[in-house]
Design a protein around this motif. Sequence first.
Motif, PDB file in Angstrom:
ATOM      1  N   UNK A 226      -1.697   6.122  -2.854  1.00  0.00           N
ATOM      2  CA  UNK A 226      -2.210   7.463  -2.585  1.00  0.00           C
ATOM      3  C   UNK A 226      -1.117   8.461  -2.953  1.00  0.00           C
ATOM      4  N   UNK A 227      -1.432   9.378  -3.864  1.00  0.00           N
ATOM      5  CA  UNK A 227      -0.493  10.411  -4.287  1.00  0.00           C
ATOM      6  C   UNK A 227      -1.026  11.784  -3.886  1.00  0.00           C
ATOM      7  N   UNK A 228      -0.132  12.757  -3.902  1.00  0.00           N
ATOM      8  CA  UNK A 228      -0.544  14.132  -3.657  1.00  0.00           C
ATOM      9  C   UNK A 228      -0.936  14.405  -2.225  1.00  0.00           C
ATOM     10  N   UNK A 229      -0.245  13.784  -1.276  1.00  0.00           N
ATOM     11  CA  UNK A 229      -0.552  14.005   0.129  1.00  0.00           C
ATOM     12  C   UNK A 229      -0.207  15.434   0.528  1.00  0.00           C
ATOM     13  N   UNK A 230      -1.075  16.059   1.305  1.00  0.00           N
ATOM     14  CA  UNK A 230      -0.847  17.440   1.736  1.00  0.00           C
ATOM     15  C   UNK A 230       0.332  17.515   2.705  1.00  0.00           C
ATOM     16  N   UNK A 231       0.867  18.727   2.871  1.00  0.00           N
ATOM     17  CA  UNK A 231       1.999  18.908   3.784  1.00  0.00           C
ATOM     18  C   UNK A 231       1.608  18.605   5.222  1.00  0.00           C
ATOM     19  N   UNK A 232       0.388  18.959   5.609  1.00  0.00           N
ATOM     20  CA  UNK A 232      -0.169  18.580   6.904  1.00  0.00           C
ATOM     21  C   UNK A 232      -1.444  17.776   6.642  1.00  0.00           C
ATOM     22  N   UNK A 233      -1.287  16.474   6.390  1.00  0.00           N
ATOM     23  CA  UNK A 233      -2.440  15.668   5.963  1.00  0.00           C
ATOM     24  C   UNK A 233      -3.498  15.542   7.052  1.00  0.00           C
ATOM     25  N   UNK A 234      -4.735  15.689   6.657  1.00  0.00           N
ATOM     26  CA  UNK A 234      -5.853  15.482   7.579  1.00  0.00           C
ATOM     27  C   UNK A 234      -6.242  14.008   7.549  1.00  0.00           C
ATOM     28  N   UNK A 235      -6.967  13.588   8.582  1.00  0.00           N
ATOM     29  CA  UNK A 235      -7.393  12.194   8.615  1.00  0.00           C
ATOM     30  C   UNK A 235      -8.369  11.910   7.473  1.00  0.00           C
ATOM     31  N   UNK A 236      -9.162  12.900   7.093  1.00  0.00           N
ATOM     32  CA  UNK A 236     -10.107  12.705   5.993  1.00  0.00           C
ATOM     33  C   UNK A 236      -9.378  12.357   4.702  1.00  0.00           C
ATOM     34  N   UNK A 237      -8.207  12.963   4.487  1.00  0.00           N
ATOM     35  CA  UNK A 237      -7.472  12.718   3.249  1.00  0.00           C
ATOM     36  C   UNK A 237      -6.912  11.305   3.185  1.00  0.00           C
ATOM     37  N   UNK A 238      -6.457  10.780   4.309  1.00  0.00           N
ATOM     38  CA  UNK A 238      -5.819   9.465   4.316  1.00  0.00           C
ATOM     39  C   UNK A 238      -6.736   8.388   4.902  1.00  0.00           C
ATOM     40  N   UNK A 239      -7.926   8.800   5.360  1.00  0.00           N
ATOM     41  CA  UNK A 239      -8.816   7.858   6.026  1.00  0.00           C
ATOM     42  C   UNK A 239      -9.200   6.670   5.165  1.00  0.00           C
ATOM     43  N   UNK A 240      -9.415   6.905   3.876  1.00  0.00           N
ATOM     44  CA  UNK A 240      -9.864   5.827   2.999  1.00  0.00           C
ATOM     45  C   UNK A 240      -8.801   4.746   2.860  1.00  0.00           C
TER      46      UNK A 240
ATOM     47  N   UNK B 117       0.883  -1.160   0.000  1.00  0.00           N
ATOM     48  CA  UNK B 117       0.000   0.000   0.000  1.00  0.00           C
ATOM     49  C   UNK B 117       0.921   1.211   0.000  1.00  0.00           C
ATOM     50  N   UNK B 118       1.004   1.889  -1.122  1.00  0.00           N
ATOM     51  CA  UNK B 118       2.005   2.948  -1.304  1.00  0.00           C
ATOM     52  C   UNK B 118       1.401   4.322  -1.067  1.00  0.00           C
ATOM     53  N   UNK B 119       2.020   5.082  -0.168  1.00  0.00           N
ATOM     54  CA  UNK B 119       1.636   6.474   0.070  1.00  0.00           C
ATOM     55  C   UNK B 119       2.799   7.352  -0.370  1.00  0.00           C
ATOM     56  N   UNK B 120       2.592   8.123  -1.451  1.00  0.00           N
ATOM     57  CA  UNK B 120       3.657   8.964  -1.995  1.00  0.00           C
ATOM     58  C   UNK B 120       4.028   8.552  -3.406  1.00  0.00           C
ATOM     59  N   UNK B 121       4.223   9.531  -4.276  1.00  0.00           N
ATOM     60  CA  UNK B 121       4.503   9.254  -5.688  1.00  0.00           C
ATOM     61  C   UNK B 121       5.849   8.588  -5.905  1.00  0.00           C
ATOM     62  N   UNK B 122       6.849   8.967  -5.106  1.00  0.00           N
ATOM     63  CA  UNK B 122       8.188   8.406  -5.299  1.00  0.00           C
ATOM     64  C   UNK B 122       8.169   6.899  -5.092  1.00  0.00           C
ATOM     65  N   UNK B 123       7.541   6.458  -4.011  1.00  0.00           N
ATOM     66  CA  UNK B 123       7.449   5.029  -3.751  1.00  0.00           C
ATOM     67  C   UNK B 123       6.615   4.306  -4.800  1.00  0.00           C
ATOM     68  N   UNK B 124       5.492   4.904  -5.195  1.00  0.00           N
ATOM     69  CA  UNK B 124       4.622   4.274  -6.199  1.00  0.00           C
ATOM     70  C   UNK B 124       5.362   4.074  -7.518  1.00  0.00           C
ATOM     71  N   UNK B 125       6.060   5.108  -7.966  1.00  0.00           N
ATOM     72  CA  UNK B 125       6.816   4.995  -9.218  1.00  0.00           C
ATOM     73  C   UNK B 125       7.941   3.972  -9.099  1.00  0.00           C
ATOM     74  N   UNK B 126       8.572   3.942  -7.936  1.00  0.00           N
ATOM     75  CA  UNK B 126       9.669   2.994  -7.701  1.00  0.00           C
ATOM     76  C   UNK B 126       9.173   1.554  -7.798  1.00  0.00           C
ATOM     77  N   UNK B 127       8.072   1.250  -7.134  1.00  0.00           N
ATOM     78  CA  UNK B 127       7.559  -0.121  -7.125  1.00  0.00           C
ATOM     79  C   UNK B 127       6.970  -0.509  -8.485  1.00  0.00           C
ATOM     80  N   UNK B 128       6.318   0.436  -9.138  1.00  0.00           N
ATOM     81  CA  UNK B 128       5.750   0.136 -10.450  1.00  0.00           C
ATOM     82  C   UNK B 128       6.841  -0.145 -11.480  1.00  0.00           C
ATOM     83  N   UNK B 129       7.941   0.591 -11.411  1.00  0.00           N
ATOM     84  CA  UNK B 129       9.047   0.381 -12.347  1.00  0.00           C
ATOM     85  C   UNK B 129       9.638  -1.021 -12.194  1.00  0.00           C
ATOM     86  N   UNK B 130       9.500  -1.597 -11.016  1.00  0.00           N
ATOM     87  CA  UNK B 130      10.025  -2.942 -10.751  1.00  0.00           C
ATOM     88  C   UNK B 130       8.936  -4.002 -10.789  1.00  0.00           C
TER      89      UNK B 130
END
Length: 292
Positions: free
Chosen positions: A140-154, A119-132
């Motif tokens: 989940x991409x585009x996480x805010x600088x101060x993420x709220x629970x609503x943003x990551x709750x799902x 379960x990848x949170x962050x574009x760098x990790x997602x791209x890294x794992x997909x390339x392999x």
Amino acid sequence: MAGSLSEIKNKIVSTEKTSKITSAMRMVSSAKLVKSEQAAKDFQIYAAKIRQITTDLLKAELTRGSNNPMLQARPVRKTGYIVITSDKGLVGGYNSKILKAVMDIINEYHADTEDYAIISIGSVGSDFFKARKMNIAFELRGLEDQPSFDQVGRIISQSVEMYTNELFDELYVCYNHHVNSLTSQVRVQQMLPITELDADEAAEEGVRDFELEPDRNTILEQLLPQYTESLIYGAIVDAKTAEHAAGMTAMQTATDNAKNLIDDLTIQYNRARQAEITQEITEIVAGANALE
């Protein structure tokens, strides 16, 4: 020599512009770090309370025996990993440290891609794992600088639901833990099943001696997912704090390196200019001597 002087001067000007940019980025990361540290402290108030209540209930329940699936270890056929990275670069070794740790774990414990899910949170990790071509359950991409629970709750609730539905049999969170503005530590923390209880977490006057309505097991069925989700959210907030600290440190290092480079180029420029002046004086003297 004139071309050389012009080239050195252009490098100095270009490096000065870069230095101004990295200095501004350091200030932005510093401001984000302050906010993120405060958000982490605020969240710890809630986390401490729910941890205290859950731990006390768990101790009482486990003494009686519990059939709750979140408390029982089962044969591990598949492991889930929540991996937290940044969405952008310019954060020094922040991403490389956590990705290397995850790859070491996967290479050591999993012979097949069907043995784990990421379960990848962050574009760098997602791209890294997909390339392999690694097994990513969701991302989940585009996480805010101060993420709220609503943003990551799902993504958090979905991770817990996947464990409950036995799509994997244990769940770990892999992230960089913020120690201070200069240091972070890679953490691989087991979230599920909940197998360890800290004796110090229980309140001195807990809820074990109270009669509860509904019964304890029913309360735990509702509370344990919230408890696990709070732990995962806390790890995300912690990782974001470490990211801002890494960005601040990286930009400070870049600014310092730019200033050192400017100093070196300035010395080169002065030496080249001195050599040019010396050569011009020599030519003038030689010309004057020729006229005598």
